[in-house]
Scaffold this active site. Structure first.
Site, PDB file in Angstrom:
ATOM      1  N   ASP A 108       0.801  -1.269   0.130  1.00 46.69           N
ATOM      2  CA  ASP A 108       0.082  -0.048  -0.069  1.00 46.69           C
ATOM      3  C   ASP A 108       0.910   1.462   0.040  1.00 46.69           C
ATOM      4  OD1 ASP A 108      -2.258   1.561  -0.043  1.00 46.69           O
ATOM      5  OD2 ASP A 108      -2.421   1.515   2.378  1.00 46.69           O
ATOM      6  N   MET A 109       0.847   2.203  -0.984  1.00 48.34           N
ATOM      7  CA  MET A 109       1.551   3.349  -1.104  1.00 48.34           C
ATOM      8  C   MET A 109       1.204   4.426   0.049  1.00 48.34           C
ATOM      9  SD  MET A 109       3.277   2.519  -3.646  1.00 48.34           S
ATOM     10  CE  MET A 109       4.171   3.782  -3.755  1.00 48.34           C
ATOM     11  N   TYR A 116      -1.137  10.141  -3.478  1.00 43.81           N
ATOM     12  CA  TYR A 116      -1.474  11.335  -4.221  1.00 43.81           C
ATOM     13  C   TYR A 116      -0.456  12.569  -3.585  1.00 43.81           C
ATOM     14  CZ  TYR A 116      -5.849   9.435  -5.949  1.00 43.81           C
ATOM     15  OH  TYR A 116      -6.779   8.699  -6.625  1.00 43.81           O
ATOM     16  N   ARG A 144      -1.133  15.327   9.229  1.00 41.74           N
ATOM     17  CA  ARG A 144      -2.138  14.475   9.980  1.00 41.74           C
ATOM     18  C   ARG A 144      -1.629  14.889  11.518  1.00 41.74           C
ATOM     19  NH1 ARG A 144      -2.653   8.521   7.444  1.00 41.74           N
ATOM     20  NH2 ARG A 144      -3.079   9.337   5.234  1.00 41.74           N
ATOM     21  N   ASP A 166      -3.433   2.789  -5.833  1.00 39.16           N
ATOM     22  CA  ASP A 166      -2.102   2.815  -4.930  1.00 39.16           C
ATOM     23  C   ASP A 166      -2.018   1.557  -4.222  1.00 39.16           C
ATOM     24  OD1 ASP A 166      -4.413   3.103  -3.362  1.00 39.16           O
ATOM     25  OD2 ASP A 166      -3.733   4.915  -2.212  1.00 39.16           O
ATOM     26  N   GLU A 167      -2.466   0.337  -4.447  1.00 38.99           N
ATOM     27  CA  GLU A 167      -2.319  -0.731  -3.830  1.00 38.99           C
ATOM     28  C   GLU A 167      -2.164  -1.763  -4.705  1.00 38.99           C
ATOM     29  OE1 GLU A 167      -5.593  -1.839  -1.108  1.00 38.99           O
ATOM     30  OE2 GLU A 167      -6.826  -0.775  -2.274  1.00 38.99           O
TER      31      GLU A 167
END
Length: 627
Positions: free
Chosen positions: A18-19, A23, A60, A120-121
Site C-alpha cells: 500500500d502506497m 497522491y 496529520r 495505490d495498492e
C-alpha cells in the site's frame, strides 16, 4: 454477499503493498519543496474550499483529516499546503496518479503474480519466488540480511513487541521453524528488497503486509505506516483477530457487520468463534455463514489474480448541497463530459492493451423534493457498450432517463442528483492475432508498396501519399491490387463468370462512398507483386479498362435493377472475394459487437430472396436498395 473459497493446500506467501499518502507523494515528487511540509491534495470547488482526497503525515500530526474541507484544514493547520488535483472537463483528472502507480506496479510485478487492486495498492503472490529462495539461498545462509527486512514488525514476536533487529534476525533464520514460516521469512526479505527498489526508482515509499493469505496481508499492511512492513506468522493469527473490531474487516463494514453487532453481540472478529458453522449458516445462509466461520479462524482462499490492468473504468462527479443537478439538461451536460473521458480511457485501453469493454453502467445518487420516501435509491442501469463518444453519451442519457423514471415511480415530483458516474466493465482481451477483417476474407495477401495502398484501421491515418490524380490512383489500385481468389484454385465456370462480373464492376464498393461506422471501413485491397507506377499505364489501356467496367456495370444493373452502380465512374474500387464456407464462426464471435452484427447481416440477410448460389461472390450478400 461474501463467498468462502477453498483454501490452498500448499503454503502460500501473499503480500499487500500500500502506497503511503500516494497522491501527496506524487505532488511532492513534482515539487520537492513540499517534502517535509504539511501538505494535502484537494479536489477544489467553491464549497468550503473543496474536499481533501489525500493528507500527508506531516499534516496529520496537526490533526488534519481526509473528512475535512479545505477551509477547515487551514483553520486546524494554518501552514498547510493545499495542492489542487489537475482538472479536466470540470472534474478531477487522476491520470497523473494512475501513471505514477503504473511505475510502481512495473517494479513489484517482477517477483510474482501481481494484482493491481487500485491506483495505490497491489497484491503479490510471492510463493514461487520464496520457494526458489529457500532452495537456493535461505536466510540462514545469507552473508547479510537486508537492513529493511530487519526493520520488519513480526506479530507475536516477544509478546507482540519487537526488541530489535537481533530478534527479527533470529526469527528469519530460525533452523527449527516449520516450512510455512520459512517461506514467510523468505517472503519478508523479498518484499523488503522490492520496497527499496520502489523508493530508489520512483522516490515513493510504501508499506506492506506479508501473510499466508490475502485477507491477513490486507489487515497487516496499515498496521505500521509509513514505509514499514508487518509480518503475520500463523501462530499470531488468533491474537490478531481476537481484538480486531468487526467493522475493520473487509466486507463487514456495512449491513452485515451491523447485523453481527446488533443481533449477535459480535464486536470483534474473535467473537465469532463462539458460534458454530451451522449456527452462522442458519442465520446468514450457507455461503455467508461458512465465510464468517472461516474468517474468524484466519482462513481465506482468495487467489491473487495475475492482473496489472484495472477490471473496469469509471468516471464520476459529486454535486453536494446547492450544487445538486435538478434539470435534465444539466444532467446531460455533465453526462456528456463524463462519457467523453470514459470514451478516451477505454479507447486508450484498446489501443495500448488490446482490451475491449462490453458493458456500460450508470450510477447516481438522488433525492426527491416533498416526498416522504427518502430511502429509495436511484437504480443503477446497464446496457451493452458501443464504442464512440457520441454513442456512449446517447446510451448513458437513455440509462439515466430510465433510472429517473423508476426512481420517481411516474410521479410528478421535483428531484436532484447529488452524484453521477458512468463505468465500463466486463473488459476482455482481444484474442491474439486479431487484426483487420481482411485476414479472414482472403487466404493470402501479397506484398504491397506502402506508397500505393494502405490497410489503416479506423482511427488510424492513411500514410500512403501520392501526387497522381484520384482517377489514375484508383485505376492503378483496380489493376494492381486485386486480392487472389481461393489461392488460384480452379473455379466452377458459372461461379467464375459471376465473380468476374462483380470484380470488374465499380458500384458495389465505392471507396469514396459514405461508409463511416460500417465494416466497409476495414477493407482495403491487397497489392500484387506487380507494382507498376501510373506513368507506365498508357492512356489507351485506361480507356479499355473503363469500357470493360461500363460493360460489366450494365450486366450487373440488368440483374439488380435497384442497385445504383454509377455514382462515381471515375473511382475504381479495390476488389475482394471470399467463400462464406471459409469463414470460421468462432472468429466472428471474437470481433467487436458492431462488426459481428454487420457480418451476420451479410451472412443471414433477413427477408430477401437469394437467387444466387450461396458462397459465390460477396455481391450476393447485399440486399438491393428498396424503392
Amino acid at each position: 454477499m461474501p463467498v468462502a473459497r477453498p483454501e490452498s493446500q500448499e503454503p502460500r506467501v501473499i503480500a499487500h503493498v500500500d502506497m503511503d499518502c500516494f497522491y501527496v507523494q506524487v505532488e511532492q515528487r513534482r515539487n520537492p519543496d513540499l517534502r517535509g511540509v504539511p501538505t494535502a491534495v484537494v479536489q477544489y470547488n467553491s464549497w468550503k474550499g473543496g474536499g481533501l482526497i489525500a493528507v500527508g503525515y506531516e499534516a496529520r500530526n496537526f490533526g488534519v483529516k481526509r473528512s475535512m474541507r479545505g477551509d477547515e484544514a487551514k483553520r486546524v493547520c494554518p501552514d498547510i499546503q493545499l495542492v489542487q488535483v489537475p482538472v479536466a472537463r470540470g472534474k478531477a483528472d487522476l491520470n497523473l496518479y494512475r501513471s505514477a502507480g503504473s511505475e510502481v506496479v512495473a517494479i513489484l510485478s517482477t517477483k510474482g503474480k501481481c494484482e493491481r487492486a487500485s491506483i495505490d495498492e497491489v497484491y503479490l503472490d510471492l510463493t514461487d519466488a520464496a520457494k526458489s529462495m529457500l532452495l537456493e539461498s535461505p536466510p540462514a545462509m545469507l552473508d547479510s540480511i537486508p537492513e529493511e527486512a530487519l526493520k520488519s514488525h513480526v506479530l507475536g514476536l516477544s509478546s507482540g513487541e519487537n526488541k530489535g533487529e537481533d530478534d527479527v534476525r533470529k526469527w528469519l533464520c530460525q533452523p527449527d521453524a516449520d516450512y510455512q514460516d520459512k517461506l514467510l521469512a523468505c517472503g519478508t526479505i523479498i518484499v523488503a528488497e522490492l520496497r527499496v527498489r520502489v523508493l530508489q526508482e520512483t522516490k515513493f515509499t510504501c508499506s506492506a503486509g506479508i501473510a499466508h493469505n490475502k485477507m491477513l496481508a490486507k489487515l497487516a499492511s496499515p498496521m505500521h505506516k509509513p514505509a514499514q512492513q508487518t509480518v503475520v506468522p500463523a501462530t499470531s493469527v488468533p491474537d490478531l483477530l481476537a481484538s480486531l473490531p468487526v467493522k475493520k474487516m473487509k466486507q463487514l463494514g456495512g449491513k452485515l457487520g451491523t447485523s453481527l453487532q446488533d443481533d449477535l453481540g459480535v464486536n470483534t472478529v474473535g467473537d465469532l468463534l463462539k458460534f458454530s458453522e451451522q449456527k452462522l449458516q442458519d442465520l446468514y445462509g450457507i455461503n455467508t455463514g461458512m465465510w464468517l466461520w472461516k474468517i474468524a479462524r484466519g482462513i481465506n482462499g482468495d487467489e491473487v489474480e495475475d492482473r496489472l490492468l484495472p477490471k473496469s473504468h469509471g468516471c464520476g462527479k459529486t454535486f453536494p448541497g446547492p450544487m445538486a443537478l435538478k434539470t435534465t439538461s444539466s444532467v446531460k451536460q455533465w453526462l456528456n463530459q463524463l462519457c467523453e473521458e470514459l470514451s478516451e480511457r477505454i479507447q486508450s485501453d484498446l489501443d495500448q492493451n488490446k482490451r475491449i469493454a462490453q458493458t456500460l453502467t450508470l450510477h447516481a445518487r438522488a433525492f426527491k423534493e416533498d416526498e416522504l420516501d427518502l430511502l429509495k435509491k436511484f437504480p443503477s442501469k446497464s446496457c451493452p457498450l458501443r464504442y464512440g463518444t457520441s454513442k456512449i453519451q446517447e446510451d448513458a442519457m437513455h440509462l439515466f432517463e430510465s433510472g429517473l423514471s423508476d426512481f420517481l415511480n411516474s410521479k410528478n415530483l421535483g428531484w436532484g442528483i447529488t452524484s453521477l458516474a458512468v463505468g465500463a466493465s466486463k473488459i476482455v482481451d482481444i484474442p491474439n492475432g486479431t487484426t483487420s477483417i481482411l485476414k479472414y476474407l482472403t487466404e493470402k495477401r501479397t506484398s504491397c508498396n506502402p506508397s500505393d495502398c494502405s490497410d489503416a484501421l479506423p482511427g488510424e491515418p492513411d500514410h500512403g501519399t501520392s501526387s497522381i490524380s484520384q482517377k489514375d490512383a484508383d485505376t492503378k489500385s483496380y489493376k494492381e491490387c486485386k486480392v487472389p481468389f481461393e489461392s488460384e484454385v480452379e473455379e466452377n465456370p458459372k461461379t467464375k463468370a459471376s465473380r468476374e462480373s462483380a470484380s470488374d464492376s465499380k458500384g458495389l464498393f465505392d471507396r469514396d462512398a459514405n461508409v463511416k461506422g460500417t465494416i466497409l471501413r476495414y477493407f482495403s485491397g491487397g497489392c500484387s507483386s506487380n507494382q507498376r507506377s501510373t506513368s507506365e499505364v498508357e492512356t489507351n489501356q485506361l480507356e479499355e479498362e473503363e469500357e470493360k467496367i461500363s460493360s460489366s456495370t450494365a450486366n450487373i444493373t440488368s440483374s439488380h435493377p435497384n442497385l445504383n452502380l454509377n455514382q462515381n465512374k471515375n473511382a475504381l474500387s479495390e476488389n475482394w472475394i471470399y467463400n462464406i464456407e471459409e469463414i470460421d464462426p468462432s472468429v466472428v464471435d471474437e470481433l467487436p459487437l458492431e462488426i459481428q452484427r454487420e457480418i451476420r447481416g451479410w451472412i443471414h440477410p433477413s427477408k430477401r430472396i437469394n437467387t444466387a448460389k450461396r458462397g459465390s461472390t460477396i455481391a450476393h450478400y447485399f440486399s438491393p436498395a428498396r424503392k
